[in-house]
Design a protein around this motif. Structure first.
Motif, mmCIF file in Angstrom:
data_model
loop_
_atom_site.group_PDB
_atom_site.id
_atom_site.type_symbol
_atom_site.label_atom_id
_atom_site.label_comp_id
_atom_site.label_asym_id
_atom_site.label_seq_id
_atom_site.Cartn_x
_atom_site.Cartn_y
_atom_site.Cartn_z
ATOM 1 N N PHE A 19 0.837 -1.208 0.000
ATOM 2 C CA PHE A 19 0.000 0.000 0.000
ATOM 3 C C PHE A 19 0.868 1.253 0.000
ATOM 4 N N ASP A 20 1.984 1.218 0.725
ATOM 5 C CA ASP A 20 2.913 2.347 0.685
ATOM 6 C C ASP A 20 3.469 2.520 -0.725
ATOM 7 N N PHE A 21 3.733 1.412 -1.385
ATOM 8 C CA PHE A 21 4.236 1.452 -2.756
ATOM 9 C C PHE A 21 3.182 2.041 -3.696
ATOM 10 N N ILE A 22 1.953 1.571 -3.569
ATOM 11 C CA ILE A 22 0.853 2.059 -4.408
ATOM 12 C C ILE A 22 0.664 3.563 -4.204
ATOM 13 N N ASP A 23 0.765 4.004 -2.948
ATOM 14 C CA ASP A 23 0.539 5.417 -2.617
ATOM 15 C C ASP A 23 1.784 6.277 -2.824
ATOM 16 N N ASN A 24 2.847 5.661 -3.345
ATOM 17 C CA ASN A 24 4.101 6.385 -3.621
ATOM 18 C C ASN A 24 4.654 7.038 -2.350
ATOM 19 N N GLU A 25 4.637 6.276 -1.245
ATOM 20 C CA GLU A 25 5.081 6.790 0.047
ATOM 21 C C GLU A 25 6.393 6.165 0.504
ATOM 22 N N LEU A 26 7.169 5.621 -0.417
ATOM 23 C CA LEU A 26 8.435 4.985 -0.078
ATOM 24 C C LEU A 26 9.605 5.796 -0.612
ATOM 25 N N LYS A 27 10.747 5.652 0.025
ATOM 26 C CA LYS A 27 11.976 6.241 -0.490
ATOM 27 C C LYS A 27 12.312 5.561 -1.811
ATOM 28 N N ASN A 28 13.075 6.242 -2.649
ATOM 29 C CA ASN A 28 13.411 5.697 -3.965
ATOM 30 C C ASN A 28 14.067 4.325 -3.885
ATOM 31 N N ALA A 29 14.976 4.122 -2.941
ATOM 32 C CA ALA A 29 15.654 2.831 -2.816
ATOM 33 C C ALA A 29 14.652 1.741 -2.474
ATOM 34 N N ASP A 30 13.716 2.037 -1.570
ATOM 35 C CA ASP A 30 12.693 1.053 -1.201
ATOM 36 C C ASP A 30 11.758 0.776 -2.375
ATOM 37 N N LYS A 31 11.389 1.839 -3.102
ATOM 38 C CA LYS A 31 10.527 1.655 -4.281
ATOM 39 C C LYS A 31 11.216 0.758 -5.299
ATOM 40 N N ASP A 32 12.498 0.977 -5.501
ATOM 41 C CA ASP A 32 13.241 0.166 -6.465
ATOM 42 C C ASP A 32 13.281 -1.301 -6.052
ATOM 43 N N GLU A 33 13.468 -1.558 -4.745
ATOM 44 C CA GLU A 33 13.481 -2.940 -4.246
ATOM 45 C C GLU A 33 12.124 -3.607 -4.467
ATOM 46 N N ILE A 34 11.064 -2.897 -4.137
ATOM 47 C CA ILE A 34 9.717 -3.454 -4.304
ATOM 48 C C ILE A 34 9.438 -3.690 -5.787
ATOM 49 N N GLN A 35 9.758 -2.724 -6.622
ATOM 50 C CA GLN A 35 9.525 -2.871 -8.059
ATOM 51 C C GLN A 35 10.311 -4.048 -8.621
ATOM 52 N N HIS A 36 11.565 -4.200 -8.197
ATOM 53 C CA HIS A 36 12.389 -5.326 -8.655
ATOM 54 C C HIS A 36 11.736 -6.648 -8.262
ATOM 55 N N HIS A 37 11.248 -6.716 -7.029
ATOM 56 C CA HIS A 37 10.578 -7.934 -6.566
ATOM 57 C C HIS A 37 9.327 -8.214 -7.404
ATOM 58 N N LEU A 38 8.515 -7.191 -7.620
ATOM 59 C CA LEU A 38 7.292 -7.377 -8.411
ATOM 60 C C LEU A 38 7.607 -7.801 -9.840
ATOM 61 N N ASP A 39 8.719 -7.315 -10.374
ATOM 62 C CA ASP A 39 9.116 -7.677 -11.736
ATOM 63 C C ASP A 39 9.461 -9.158 -11.868
ATOM 64 N N GLU A 40 9.891 -9.761 -10.766
ATOM 65 C CA GLU A 40 10.312 -11.160 -10.843
ATOM 66 C C GLU A 40 9.398 -12.137 -10.116
ATOM 67 N N CYS A 41 8.363 -11.644 -9.454
ATOM 68 C CA CYS A 41 7.492 -12.516 -8.646
ATOM 69 C C CYS A 41 6.032 -12.353 -9.077
ATOM 70 N N LEU A 42 5.548 -13.279 -9.865
ATOM 71 C CA LEU A 42 4.180 -13.201 -10.393
ATOM 72 C C LEU A 42 3.112 -13.192 -9.300
ATOM 73 N N PRO A 43 3.191 -14.045 -8.253
ATOM 74 C CA PRO A 43 2.142 -14.000 -7.219
ATOM 75 C C PRO A 43 2.049 -12.634 -6.523
ATOM 76 N N CYS A 44 3.198 -12.026 -6.235
ATOM 77 C CA CYS A 44 3.172 -10.706 -5.593
ATOM 78 C C CYS A 44 2.663 -9.647 -6.563
ATOM 79 N N LEU A 45 3.040 -9.762 -7.830
ATOM 80 C CA LEU A 45 2.559 -8.820 -8.833
ATOM 81 C C LEU A 45 1.039 -8.905 -8.966
ATOM 82 N N GLN A 46 0.503 -10.128 -8.933
ATOM 83 C CA GLN A 46 -0.949 -10.300 -9.023
ATOM 84 C C GLN A 46 -1.643 -9.685 -7.809
ATOM 85 N N LYS A 47 -1.075 -9.888 -6.623
ATOM 86 C CA LYS A 47 -1.647 -9.306 -5.403
ATOM 87 C C LYS A 47 -1.574 -7.779 -5.474
ATOM 88 N N TYR A 48 -0.457 -7.245 -5.936
ATOM 89 C CA TYR A 48 -0.291 -5.803 -6.111
ATOM 90 C C TYR A 48 -1.345 -5.261 -7.079
#
Length: 91
Positions: A19-48
């Motif tokens: 939800f912090d990611f969706i609301d753009n409430e994370l630091k750039n480094a944290d956003k990059d980590e979450i985005q990288h994870h979503l790029d490689e993890c289909l179940p998390c991407l679907q939940k997102y």
């Protein structure tokens, strides 16, 4: 939840911050980590995607305004309850 694959960031941790990611409430480094994870993890991407869709639907639904008569009825009921509570406390 875990997809069973090794990631730099654990699925549970990603979903806890989605939800912090969706609301753009994370630091750039944290956003990059979450985005990288979503790029490689289909179940998390679907939940997102599901959470983002639900949030968008709720936001769109909440943009409507209640009729003025309903607003007046609700305010009147609130005042009535406040008076009842006040009277109960002073007895």
């Amino acid at each position: 939840m875990s997809c069973g694959n090794p990631h730099d960031k654990d699925c549970v941790e990603v979903l806890d911050r989605v939800f912090d990611f969706i609301d753009n409430e994370l630091k750039n480094a944290d956003k990059d980590e979450i985005q990288h994870h979503l790029d490689e993890c289909l179940p998390c991407l679907q939940k997102y995607d599901l959470e983002r869709t639900v949030k968008a639907l709720v936001a769109r639904s909440c943009s409507e305004h209640a009729p003025e008569t309903l607003r007046e009825k609700v305010l009147m009921r609130i005042r009535t309850v406040q008076v009842e509570i006040h009277e109960t406390r002073t007895e």
